[in-house]
Design a protein around this motif. Sequence first.
Motif, short mmCIF file in Angstrom:
data_model
loop_
_atom_site.label_atom_id
_atom_site.label_comp_id
_atom_site.label_asym_id
_atom_site.label_seq_id
_atom_site.Cartn_x
_atom_site.Cartn_y
_atom_site.Cartn_z
N LEU A 280 38.53 44.01 31.25
CA LEU A 280 37.65 43.12 32.01
C LEU A 280 36.87 42.16 31.14
O LEU A 280 36.86 40.95 31.36
N TRP A 281 36.13 42.70 30.19
CA TRP A 281 35.09 41.91 29.55
C TRP A 281 35.66 40.83 28.64
O TRP A 281 35.13 39.70 28.63
N VAL A 284 36.55 38.07 31.15
CA VAL A 284 35.36 37.42 31.72
C VAL A 284 34.69 36.53 30.67
O VAL A 284 34.27 35.40 30.96
N GLU A 285 34.60 37.03 29.45
CA GLU A 285 33.93 36.27 28.39
C GLU A 285 34.65 34.96 28.09
O GLU A 285 34.04 33.98 27.65
N THR A 320 36.26 52.34 32.93
CA THR A 320 35.94 51.49 31.78
C THR A 320 34.87 52.13 30.88
O THR A 320 34.36 51.48 29.97
N ALA A 322 31.77 52.93 31.43
CA ALA A 322 30.44 52.32 31.48
C ALA A 322 29.38 53.42 31.34
O ALA A 322 29.44 54.45 32.00
N GLU A 327 26.00 47.99 31.65
CA GLU A 327 27.44 48.12 31.88
C GLU A 327 27.73 48.49 33.33
O GLU A 327 28.68 47.98 33.94
N ALA A 330 27.21 45.47 35.46
CA ALA A 330 28.29 44.51 35.29
C ALA A 330 29.50 44.90 36.13
O ALA A 330 30.19 44.02 36.69
N CYS A 331 29.78 46.18 36.26
CA CYS A 331 30.89 46.63 37.10
C CYS A 331 30.61 46.33 38.57
O CYS A 331 31.52 45.91 39.31
N VAL A 334 31.30 42.66 39.23
CA VAL A 334 32.72 42.34 39.41
C VAL A 334 33.11 42.54 40.88
O VAL A 334 33.84 41.73 41.46
#
Length: 397
Positions: A280-281, A284-285, A320, A322, A327, A330-331, A334
């Motif tokens: 994911l990250w 996204v980044e 993930t 988290a 974290e 952030a999930c 999403v």
Amino acid sequence: MSHALFTRIRPHGGDPHDLLVTDGRVAAVDPRTRPDDCVVVDGGGALALPSPVDAHIHPDKSAWGGPWLSREPAGSLRELIAADVAAQREMAASVRERAGALIARAAGRGTRAMRAHADVSPVHGLTHVHGVRAAAAAVAPAMELQVVAFPQLGLLTEPGTADLLEQAVKEGADVVGGLDPVGVDGDLEGHLDVLFGIAERTGAPIDIHLHDRDRAGLRQIAEIARRTRAADMRGRVTISHAFCLSDCDAAELERVADLLADADVAVITCALGGEPVVPLWPLVERGVRVAVGSDGVRDAWTPFGDGDMVRRAHLLAYRTDARTDEELQACYAVAAHGGADVLGLERAGLRVGDPADFLLMPGDSVAQVLVDLPTPAMVVRAGNVVARDGRLQGGAG
């Protein structure tokens, strides 16, 4: 104009505030005055979260609300597909009834929108598209739903399916779907020719299931991105699952992420049991739109799933690893904002001007809610309370 004042709610887990909603949008935080005809709803100090979006679900396959469905072992995608066709043939309830039960459940748990894949093939015709569309109409005030015309049995390997996909878009499908151009159809160019051709003629977006792994999957991603740019369809193409992204090393993932971001091709993951979750990250980044969905729910493929997108965000966090509050938050983002971005909806961020779509939950913080999974005390859609204690108003859900 319609007005509602939600008192003593804690947006994102902060301090209590009053939220004024006018005509379905957040109009003010802690307003000094209230309109004379304002409906007042006591939030009781509950935490308020943006409503999540289910970006990938198959409600037409679900046995939700019906008798228990036992499943046979399956060792390949083709075996799973065949088992699904056989199971649906034996189900007494119609697609509309089964999909409707699951959609109502999801709406009662707070899902504001979903992208629902409905099988299209010569054996099914367009009955699944029509059934899911009818089921969605019954809960329209509580949820927005996009129907994907999905060639589950193959696009090129099932003669007549391509024509049915295009007809489906004319008869109520919002998105044209694809499935493993190489792994199922064995013809990347031909498969994409059909999908992008339908999109050009109808204006429909594209959402392609891609289970193929390693180099084969990555080659298909590169070609999908190239076609998207060439067809000027940036922001209108999605790749679901994209398991091959988990096979990349860091440098290759950056390269593929840049391809996806440049073409604005979105990616959807589902945090399934033994299947990879996309990284994911890093995506996204680098500017890739990423969302999460339920996929199959209590169908011939899996006994698991319940249509609850807060629980799906919980599974995403678990898969993930988290740990920190950031974290976990952030999930959830999403599931809420990522899903809105992929479906082309406005974000419901509880800010002035945003759609008034939110959940009121017991709990101290977003992180705690994502771990504890309480039932929503209220679900608010366009400023109206559409569900209480996990059930749609009127008894459904």
